[in-house]
Design a protein around this motif. Structure first.
Motif, PDB file in Angstrom:
ATOM      1  N   HIS A 165       0.837  -1.203   0.000  1.00 48.14           N
ATOM      2  CA  HIS A 165       0.000   0.000   0.000  1.00 48.14           C
ATOM      3  C   HIS A 165       0.870   1.250   0.000  1.00 48.14           C
ATOM      4  O   HIS A 165       2.037   1.219   0.389  1.00 48.14           O
ATOM      5  N   GLU A 216      -2.276   5.466   2.270  1.00 45.96           N
ATOM      6  CA  GLU A 216      -3.233   4.394   2.562  1.00 45.96           C
ATOM      7  C   GLU A 216      -2.933   3.746   3.917  1.00 45.96           C
ATOM      8  O   GLU A 216      -3.841   3.508   4.729  1.00 45.96           O
ATOM      9  N   THR A 217      -1.648   3.470   4.150  1.00 44.11           N
ATOM     10  CA  THR A 217      -1.252   2.841   5.408  1.00 44.11           C
ATOM     11  C   THR A 217      -1.515   3.775   6.585  1.00 44.11           C
ATOM     12  O   THR A 217      -2.043   3.358   7.626  1.00 44.11           O
ATOM     13  N   ASN A 264      -3.693   6.175   6.795  1.00 44.83           N
ATOM     14  CA  ASN A 264      -5.130   6.302   7.009  1.00 44.83           C
ATOM     15  C   ASN A 264      -5.682   5.081   7.756  1.00 44.83           C
ATOM     16  O   ASN A 264      -6.463   5.207   8.705  1.00 44.83           O
ATOM     17  N   ARG A 265      -5.247   3.902   7.356  1.00 46.41           N
ATOM     18  CA  ARG A 265      -5.729   2.676   7.999  1.00 46.41           C
ATOM     19  C   ARG A 265      -5.319   2.614   9.467  1.00 46.41           C
ATOM     20  O   ARG A 265      -6.131   2.270  10.337  1.00 46.41           O
ATOM     21  N   THR A 296      -7.258   5.547  11.539  1.00 50.55           N
ATOM     22  CA  THR A 296      -8.693   5.303  11.720  1.00 50.55           C
ATOM     23  C   THR A 296      -8.938   4.075  12.597  1.00 50.55           C
ATOM     24  O   THR A 296      -9.821   4.078  13.454  1.00 50.55           O
ATOM     25  N   GLY A 297      -8.141   3.032  12.419  1.00 41.85           N
ATOM     26  CA  GLY A 297      -8.294   1.842  13.239  1.00 41.85           C
ATOM     27  C   GLY A 297      -7.942   2.093  14.694  1.00 41.85           C
ATOM     28  O   GLY A 297      -8.637   1.632  15.610  1.00 41.85           O
ATOM     29  N   LYS A 324     -15.327   2.008  12.526  1.00 42.96           N
ATOM     30  CA  LYS A 324     -14.110   2.692  12.077  1.00 42.96           C
ATOM     31  C   LYS A 324     -14.451   3.775  11.063  1.00 42.96           C
ATOM     32  O   LYS A 324     -15.139   3.497  10.073  1.00 42.96           O
ATOM     33  N   ASP A 341     -13.900   6.535   7.959  1.00 41.83           N
ATOM     34  CA  ASP A 341     -13.297   6.309   6.643  1.00 41.83           C
ATOM     35  C   ASP A 341     -11.979   7.038   6.450  1.00 41.83           C
ATOM     36  O   ASP A 341     -11.118   6.569   5.708  1.00 41.83           O
ATOM     37  N   TRP A 381      -8.718   9.729   8.005  1.00 41.59           N
ATOM     38  CA  TRP A 381      -7.963  10.226   9.164  1.00 41.59           C
ATOM     39  C   TRP A 381      -8.421  11.607   9.613  1.00 41.59           C
ATOM     40  O   TRP A 381      -8.361  11.936  10.813  1.00 41.59           O
TER      41      TRP A 381
END
Length: 292
Positions: free
Chosen positions: A213, A217-218, A220-221, A224-225, A277, A279, A281
């Motif tokens: 990724h 992308e990383t 943001n994941r 958010t997580g 979660k 979508d 950040w």
């Protein structure tokens, strides 16, 4: 164009060397270390290699240069502008490349503007020995457009951020949270992996997670997580810290991360997002502003 340098350390030397090679004929510099026996030879050597004229005072630089790059340590930058402001020629472009804070940059800009000068907050975003004068530069302040026009002929890589002094440096300093922070984190991770003889397994596992990724992308994941699972992840880091301390490995980065996650958990973002979660950040950052 006659360019001056105040401070002729490595950064100024690399910039001047590149500019000379690209045809800038008049460059004058001052460095206080020139007057110190220990460093005099180094300063003279740099000036000779870069084909730069050295003068005996910073005021002399301002007398003969129409633009000046001030390359002094961050903790000296404001004092230097206080010392030099009354010697500025009207319309002089004063380019500060220090890593001073945005607040300090604004104070320097005020000194420069007070005496008819134009100010540039210039943040150098790459290794100077590699790029020399073509190092990517972010610039802000009322002198940015003039600075870019003057340097077009020499192929400098300047991107305008805004007219607001300090905003270019803000990008550099905020970026450092990641670049310096993650380097320190890697040290802690690799010390632990090597101590427990699982270097390859750890590196391969993280590579598999990260390589598929983009950075955004990383990021943001993870953000958010974590907004939903901050408490659980802080508890898990407690186990990591205990393991590191059992073998006398400094766990300062893990401790800092645990504290950050604990503080995030106190904001109770899980309830704010109804356990789902988010979508993006930005939703998390905005929620942190209003959470108590």
């Amino acid at each position: 164009m006659h360019l001056g340098f105040i401070g002729f350390g490595e950064a100024a030397f690399e910039l001047a060397s590149g500019l000379k090679q690209h045809g800038l004929k008049k460059i004058t510099a001052y460095d206080p270390l020139w007057k110190m026996k220990t460093y005099r030879g180094l300063v003279l050597s740099r000036a000779e290699k870069a084909k730069v004229e050295l003068v005996e005072s910073p005021e002399k630089v301002l007398q003969i240069a129409d633009s000046v790059i001030v390359a002094v340590p961050a903790d000296k930058a404001l004092d230097v502008s206080n010392q030099l402001k009354s010697h500025l020629q009207n319309g002089c472009v004063y380019i500060d490349v220090s890593a001073s804070s945005p607040d300090v940059k604004r104070k320097i800009a005020a000194n420069v503007n007070e005496h008819g000068g134009k100010f540039v907050d210039a943040a150098m975003m790459g290794p100077l020995p590699v790029y020399k004068h073509k190092v990517p530069i972010l610039a802000s302040g009322d002198g940015t457009d003039t600075f870019m026009e003057l340097m077009t002929a020499f192929e400098m890589n300047i991107t305008k951020v805004s007219e607001v002094p300090g905003e270019a440096t803000a990008v550099k300093l905020i970026r450092s949270i990641h670049m310096k922070g993650i380097a320190a984190l890697y040290f802690e991770l690799l010390e632990a992996a090597h101590e427990f003889n699982v270097d390859k397994l750890v590196i391969d596992s993280i590579s598999e997670t990260m390589n598929g990724h983009t950075f955004e992308e990383t990021m943001n994941r993870l953000v958010t997580g974590t907004s939903i699972h901050a408490l659980r992840r802080s508890i898990e880091l407690g186990g990591t810290i205990e393991m590191l301390e059992s073998v006398n490995i400094d766990s300062v980065m893990s401790q800092a991360a645990k504290t950050k996650l604990e503080n995030l958990a106190k904001k109770n973002l899980r309830d704010s997002f109804n356990g789902a979660k988010p979508d993006h950040w930005l939703q998390v950052i905005e929620a942190c502003k209003t959470a108590h």
